[in-house]
Structures are given as structure tokens and as C-alpha cells.
Design a protein around this motif. Structure first.
Motif, PDB file in Angstrom:
ATOM      1  N   GLU A 130     -11.088 -10.658  11.323  1.00  0.00           N
ATOM      2  CA  GLU A 130     -10.647  -9.832  10.306  1.00  0.00           C
ATOM      3  C   GLU A 130      -8.899  -9.861  10.336  1.00  0.00           C
ATOM      4  O   GLU A 130      -8.259 -10.009  11.481  1.00  0.00           O
ATOM      5  CB  GLU A 130     -10.812  -8.542  10.603  1.00  0.00           C
ATOM      6  N   LEU A 131      -8.204  -9.948   9.190  1.00  0.00           N
ATOM      7  CA  LEU A 131      -6.769  -9.790   9.141  1.00  0.00           C
ATOM      8  C   LEU A 131      -6.484  -8.586   8.338  1.00  0.00           C
ATOM      9  O   LEU A 131      -7.045  -8.493   7.116  1.00  0.00           O
ATOM     10  CB  LEU A 131      -6.230 -10.971   8.432  1.00  0.00           C
ATOM     11  N   VAL A 132      -6.009  -7.666   9.089  1.00  0.00           N
ATOM     12  CA  VAL A 132      -5.515  -6.530   8.240  1.00  0.00           C
ATOM     13  C   VAL A 132      -3.826  -6.709   8.210  1.00  0.00           C
ATOM     14  O   VAL A 132      -3.216  -6.717   8.976  1.00  0.00           O
ATOM     15  CB  VAL A 132      -5.708  -5.325   9.085  1.00  0.00           C
ATOM     16  N   ILE A 133      -3.587  -6.480   6.785  1.00  0.00           N
ATOM     17  CA  ILE A 133      -2.256  -6.521   6.530  1.00  0.00           C
ATOM     18  C   ILE A 133      -1.754  -5.107   6.060  1.00  0.00           C
ATOM     19  O   ILE A 133      -2.299  -4.640   5.092  1.00  0.00           O
ATOM     20  CB  ILE A 133      -2.020  -7.583   5.388  1.00  0.00           C
ATOM     21  N   ARG A 176      -7.917  -7.634   4.633  1.00  0.00           N
ATOM     22  CA  ARG A 176      -7.942  -6.142   4.464  1.00  0.00           C
ATOM     23  C   ARG A 176      -6.473  -5.937   4.154  1.00  0.00           C
ATOM     24  O   ARG A 176      -5.664  -6.074   5.045  1.00  0.00           O
ATOM     25  CB  ARG A 176      -8.599  -5.300   5.311  1.00  0.00           C
ATOM     26  N   VAL A 177      -6.172  -5.578   2.970  1.00  0.00           N
ATOM     27  CA  VAL A 177      -4.691  -5.000   2.573  1.00  0.00           C
ATOM     28  C   VAL A 177      -4.540  -3.541   2.623  1.00  0.00           C
ATOM     29  O   VAL A 177      -5.431  -2.963   1.712  1.00  0.00           O
ATOM     30  CB  VAL A 177      -4.148  -5.853   1.627  1.00  0.00           C
ATOM     31  N   LEU A 178      -3.422  -2.888   3.102  1.00  0.00           N
ATOM     32  CA  LEU A 178      -3.449  -1.506   3.172  1.00  0.00           C
ATOM     33  C   LEU A 178      -1.777  -0.996   2.689  1.00  0.00           C
ATOM     34  O   LEU A 178      -1.018  -1.682   3.112  1.00  0.00           O
ATOM     35  CB  LEU A 178      -3.575  -0.874   4.547  1.00  0.00           C
ATOM     36  N   ASP A 179      -1.693  -0.318   1.591  1.00  0.00           N
ATOM     37  CA  ASP A 179      -0.490   0.238   1.245  1.00  0.00           C
ATOM     38  C   ASP A 179      -0.593   1.414   0.762  1.00  0.00           C
ATOM     39  O   ASP A 179      -1.666   1.971   0.271  1.00  0.00           O
ATOM     40  CB  ASP A 179       0.203  -0.733   0.141  1.00  0.00           C
ATOM     41  N   ASP A 180       0.379   2.424   0.620  1.00  0.00           N
ATOM     42  CA  ASP A 180       0.425   3.643   0.019  1.00  0.00           C
ATOM     43  C   ASP A 180       1.000   3.687  -1.230  1.00  0.00           C
ATOM     44  O   ASP A 180       0.755   4.937  -1.948  1.00  0.00           O
ATOM     45  CB  ASP A 180       1.445   4.567   1.093  1.00  0.00           C
ATOM     46  N   ARG A 181       1.238   2.644  -1.866  1.00  0.00           N
ATOM     47  CA  ARG A 181       1.601   2.817  -3.400  1.00  0.00           C
ATOM     48  C   ARG A 181       0.515   2.095  -4.247  1.00  0.00           C
ATOM     49  O   ARG A 181      -0.039   0.993  -4.225  1.00  0.00           O
ATOM     50  CB  ARG A 181       2.828   1.789  -3.577  1.00  0.00           C
ATOM     51  N   PRO A 182      -0.081   3.015  -4.988  1.00  0.00           N
ATOM     52  CA  PRO A 182      -0.986   2.680  -5.958  1.00  0.00           C
ATOM     53  C   PRO A 182      -0.824   1.613  -6.785  1.00  0.00           C
ATOM     54  O   PRO A 182      -1.797   0.616  -7.013  1.00  0.00           O
ATOM     55  CB  PRO A 182      -1.276   3.650  -6.885  1.00  0.00           C
ATOM     56  N   GLU A 183       0.310   1.167  -7.124  1.00  0.00           N
ATOM     57  CA  GLU A 183       0.654   0.134  -8.086  1.00  0.00           C
ATOM     58  C   GLU A 183       0.603  -1.293  -7.202  1.00  0.00           C
ATOM     59  O   GLU A 183       0.946  -2.369  -7.860  1.00  0.00           O
ATOM     60  CB  GLU A 183       2.009   0.416  -8.740  1.00  0.00           C
TER      61      GLU A 183
END
Length: 183
Positions: free
Chosen positions: A6-9, A31-38
Motif C-alpha cells: 500500500e502507498l498512502v499519500i 490511498r490519498v488523504l487530504d483535508d480539503r474537499p476540493e
């Protein structure tokens, strides 16, 4: 068959997009994680298995991190990278790879702060920062390739050295060829 690595960005900015594509091409579940919905959208990351909005104060909540996880911290701000790294290093399980973007000065300051907070040296030595192999990368795509190359090197046990320089086939051929250097 074991599950794919797995690669978690953590962070969905300009480096994350090409890194997601390269990671998927290399067979990682991305898997990509960010706090900005856009930014945390399926449209930006069609190759990702999962794109999720995450609170950078606790980005790994509900995200399992284990020995097959390769984690890249490339958020929009050094403080978010630092907080994610702190949370990760205070956790029980460490990933196979953890890399953090940043200048030499910022990386040094982050590691010094984490050491003052009692993070063991052995854990700090597991961090790849600044991230990536030195290939002279400048564009987001080149930086993504440098990061992916470092992850493959760590995963497969390579050296990162140029095969040309290591094997020296060209020099040997020239030496052994009539009219070459050895003549």
C-alpha cells in the motif's frame, strides 16, 4: 498471494497526483488523504483505490498502517507534515517506508523537535527526509519518480546507484575492443 503493498499519500497537491499514477502503475494500492474537499476527489486521483478527506491533526484515524504500508507526507504545509510524522512515530506500528518532503533546514528542525519530545533515535532513523533519490528532479512529475524510485529501492533492497556505473560494461567493452582504450 499476499496482498499488494500500500502507498498512502498524505496531501493531495501537485506532487501527489503524479505519485498516485506512478504508485498505481507499480502495483501499489494507493490511498490519498487530504483535508480539503476540493482536492480529495476521485476526479483528481482516478488511479487511487481510495481518496479520503482526513483531518491532518489525526490523518491515520481509520487508516491501518503496517509493514506493507509505504507512507509519503506531502501536505501543503510543513506543520501538517510534522504533525502527521509525530503521530506516526508515536504509534505502535511503523510502516515499511515513511518519507517527508522538506528542505534540509526544515527536516533537521523537525527531527530535533521530535528527539526533544522523546521519539527514540531508532524510529527517527526510519524517516526518509528529504524524500526521494537525487536525480536532479525539478517538476512534480520528476519529484514523483524520484520518490517512487526511493520506495522501490527500500522495498527491493537496491542501492540506487546507476547500473552503468556499477556494472561498467561500456568501459570493459571499450578496453577489450580493437581500437578501444586497451589497444
Amino acid at each position: 498471494h499476499p496482498p499488494p503493498p500500500e502507498l498512502v499519500i498524505v496531501g493531495a497537491g501537485h506532487i501527489a497526483r503524479p505519485l498516485c499514477r506512478v504508485g498505481a502503475m507499480l502495483g501499489f494500492r494507493v490511498r490519498v488523504l487530504d483535508d480539503r474537499p476540493e482536492f480529495a476527489t476521485r476526479e483528481r486521483f482516478p488511479e487511487a483505490e481510495e481518496v479520503r478527506r482526513a483531518d491532518f491533526a489525526d490523518p491515520f484515524r481509520d487508516v491501518p498502517v503496517g509493514p506493507d504500508t509505504h507512507l509519503v507526507l506531502v501536505t501543503r504545509g510543513h506543520r501538517y507534515d510534522f504533525e502527521a510524522l509525530r503521530r506516526l512515530l508515536l504509534g505502535e506500528a511503523l510502516p515499511a517506508y515513511v518519507g517527508m518532503v522538506g528542505s534540509r533546514r526544515r527536516v533537521r528542525a523537525a527531527l530535533e523537535q521530535l528527539a526533544r519530545e522523546g521519539i527514540p533515535r531508532e524510529r527517527l532513523l526510519r524517516v526518509y527526509a528529504p524524500i526521494g533519490l537525487d536525480v536532479g528532479a525539478e517538476t512534480p512529475e520528476e519529484i514523483a519518480v524520484a520518490i517512487a524510485a526511493e520506495i522501490v529501492r527500500v522495498r527491493r533492497g537496491g542501492t540506487g546507484a546507476s547500473l552503468r556505473d556499477r556494472e561498467r560494461v561500456v568501459e570493459g567493452w571499450l578496453r577489450d575492443t580493437p581500437g578501444g582504450e586497451g589497444s
